[in-house]
Design a protein around this motif. Structure first.
Motif, short mmCIF file in Angstrom:
data_model
loop_
_atom_site.label_atom_id
_atom_site.label_comp_id
_atom_site.label_asym_id
_atom_site.label_seq_id
_atom_site.Cartn_x
_atom_site.Cartn_y
_atom_site.Cartn_z
N TYR A 27 0.88 -1.18 -0.07
CA TYR A 27 0.02 0.02 -0.14
C TYR A 27 0.84 1.27 -0.08
CZ TYR A 27 -3.49 -3.33 1.23
OH TYR A 27 -4.54 -4.33 1.26
N PRO A 91 -7.79 5.20 15.68
CA PRO A 91 -8.48 3.91 15.57
C PRO A 91 -7.46 2.71 15.95
CG PRO A 91 -7.84 5.16 13.40
CD PRO A 91 -7.63 5.87 14.67
N VAL A 92 -8.12 1.65 16.12
CA VAL A 92 -7.65 0.25 16.37
C VAL A 92 -8.07 -0.70 15.29
CG1 VAL A 92 -6.64 -1.63 17.90
CG2 VAL A 92 -7.16 0.97 18.75
N ILE A 93 -7.47 -1.10 14.53
CA ILE A 93 -7.87 -2.26 13.39
C ILE A 93 -7.37 -3.84 13.74
CG2 ILE A 93 -7.47 -2.93 10.84
CD1 ILE A 93 -6.98 0.20 10.60
N LEU A 101 -14.64 -8.29 7.61
CA LEU A 101 -15.31 -7.04 7.02
C LEU A 101 -15.11 -7.10 5.71
CD1 LEU A 101 -14.31 -4.35 9.90
CD2 LEU A 101 -16.56 -5.53 9.80
N SER A 105 -18.14 -7.40 2.92
CA SER A 105 -18.26 -6.42 1.82
C SER A 105 -18.81 -7.13 0.49
CB SER A 105 -17.22 -5.42 1.53
OG SER A 105 -16.13 -6.18 0.65
N GLU A 199 -3.16 -8.59 4.35
CA GLU A 199 -3.39 -7.47 3.35
C GLU A 199 -4.70 -6.58 3.60
OE1 GLU A 199 -2.18 -10.36 -0.26
OE2 GLU A 199 -4.35 -9.50 -0.44
N MET A 203 -5.06 -2.86 4.33
CA MET A 203 -5.92 -1.95 3.54
C MET A 203 -6.77 -0.77 4.44
SD MET A 203 -9.09 -3.15 0.89
CE MET A 203 -10.63 -3.28 2.27
N PHE A 204 -7.05 -1.22 5.20
CA PHE A 204 -7.97 -0.30 6.15
C PHE A 204 -7.00 0.65 6.62
CE2 PHE A 204 -11.10 -3.92 6.50
CZ PHE A 204 -12.18 -3.37 5.97
N ASN A 207 -5.89 3.27 4.10
CA ASN A 207 -6.98 4.07 3.76
C ASN A 207 -7.30 5.22 4.91
OD1 ASN A 207 -10.00 4.65 4.24
ND2 ASN A 207 -9.77 4.16 2.00
N ARG A 208 -6.92 4.89 5.84
CA ARG A 208 -7.23 5.77 7.11
C ARG A 208 -6.11 6.85 7.01
NH1 ARG A 208 -10.59 6.41 11.41
NH2 ARG A 208 -9.84 8.13 12.76
N GLN A 211 -5.83 9.24 4.27
CA GLN A 211 -6.82 10.15 4.17
C GLN A 211 -6.46 11.33 5.19
OE1 GLN A 211 -11.22 10.48 6.35
NE2 GLN A 211 -11.05 9.00 4.99
#
Lengths: 214, 214
Positions: A27, A91-93, A101, A105, A199, A203-204, A207-208, A211
């Protein structure tokens, strides 16, 4: 910066950065990897999980103080995720929820592969009846078992069995599968989409992170 | 190819391709946009939704036949998503569920903005207690209302109110907000992360599409 938490102890920077490297390459984002102290075997039962939880929380808090803007708990069981989310402002992923998730989707039937006896609770909770089966490659209890040709064949057989049960997508409930590059082997050999947990968390997180740079 | 379904009728290719263009530019993937027939006003009540459902299903099926490998229903209410998933063999992504799943990956408090009276059911179902509030910019019932300076200020005020209610992230429950580029305005002015429904559906679609190319 993305902060990535490994839930075991290693002094080897190559091993420490295995997941972060995958995410950075995939990424194009910077990842700082850290591990919890004094648990070289990681989490393998309830007692070791209980011991790890406060360490994950303390590590996450210190990584936020160090300037991390997103945290990733890079383990498919999402250990300590609820507690850590309450303990930081970023945020915590988690690897397990992230992979689930992605599957949600699409809305397609999911075959789950892992190395534990059962699928992690977070997957079952999120995916419910989308899961058509869970499979552990025969004789595999450790991802290094998959590095041999026999191990690779067993992993392919496990994925194929899930396809035969109706799985339209294979989901990895173990981040160790990412380290050995198993997703690409299954994608290539079986022409089935694979949701790789590292992966997915990447990705999440990316993305954050991106941003925040806009 | 990614197939994107607009749930209203337009003869104008510029309007038809508004969402697909955002996704193509953002993620570097090809998107084929199509709209349902004979509903220039789209879905605005139960009757118009009931009329649209079989059209969405028929359009999705024909787009699969045309060679689309992933479908996107580009509307935050995810109309016909369950039925379309049962009617095709490829994954079906919805704008509303996609945005909600991104929010779930972070686990942070969500403020939802839309132009309808209430948040779409799919959001409430997926996000539950993560939603701290829903807000419609004052006097806005149509996204074109947001194109004026007053409209823009009202949208910022709505987002700010959600932040004051504890929202750590703003989620758009309307794809029309994407068309007018509202996310970047809110990100820039309020320094708050925004989950844009078209960006979210595009992220999942592009992820799946790219995987098929590996």
């Amino acid at each position: 910066m993305i902060g990535l938490i490994r839930v075991f102890t290693t002094e080897n920077p190559d091993i420490l950065e295995q997941h972060g490297r995958i995410i950075s390459e995939f990424y194009g984002v910077p990842v700082l990897s850290r591990c919890i102290p004094d648990q070289p075997l990681g989490i393998f039962d309830e007692e070791s999980e209980a011991k790890a939880l406060p360490k994950i929380i303390a590590l996450g808090q210190s990584m936020e103080e160090e300037g991390c803007e997103v945290l990733v708990i890079s383990c498919a069981a999402d250990p300590a995720i609820d507690q850590l989310r309450k303990s930081v402002t970023i945020p915590v992923i988690g690897a397990g929820s992230a992979a689930s998730l992605v599957a949600l989707s699409y809305g397609q039937a999911v075959g789950v592969m892992g190395i534990t006896e059962d699928a992690p609770a977070v997957l079952v909770q999120l995916l419910g009846s989308l899961i058509v089966g869970y499979n552990r490659p025969e004789g595999v209890t450790n991802t290094t078992d998959l590095l041999t040709e026999t191990g690779r064949d067993k992993a392919l057989a496990a994925a194929k069995a899930l396809q035969e049960q109706g799985a339209q997508v294979i989901l990895f409930a173990c981040t160790g599968f990412s380290t050995i590059g198993l997703a690409d082997v299954i994608r290539r050999e079986l022409k089935v989409p694979v949701i790789d947990a590292v992966e997915a968390e990447g990705m999440f997180a990316a993305n954050r992170y991106k941003q925040l740079r806009n």
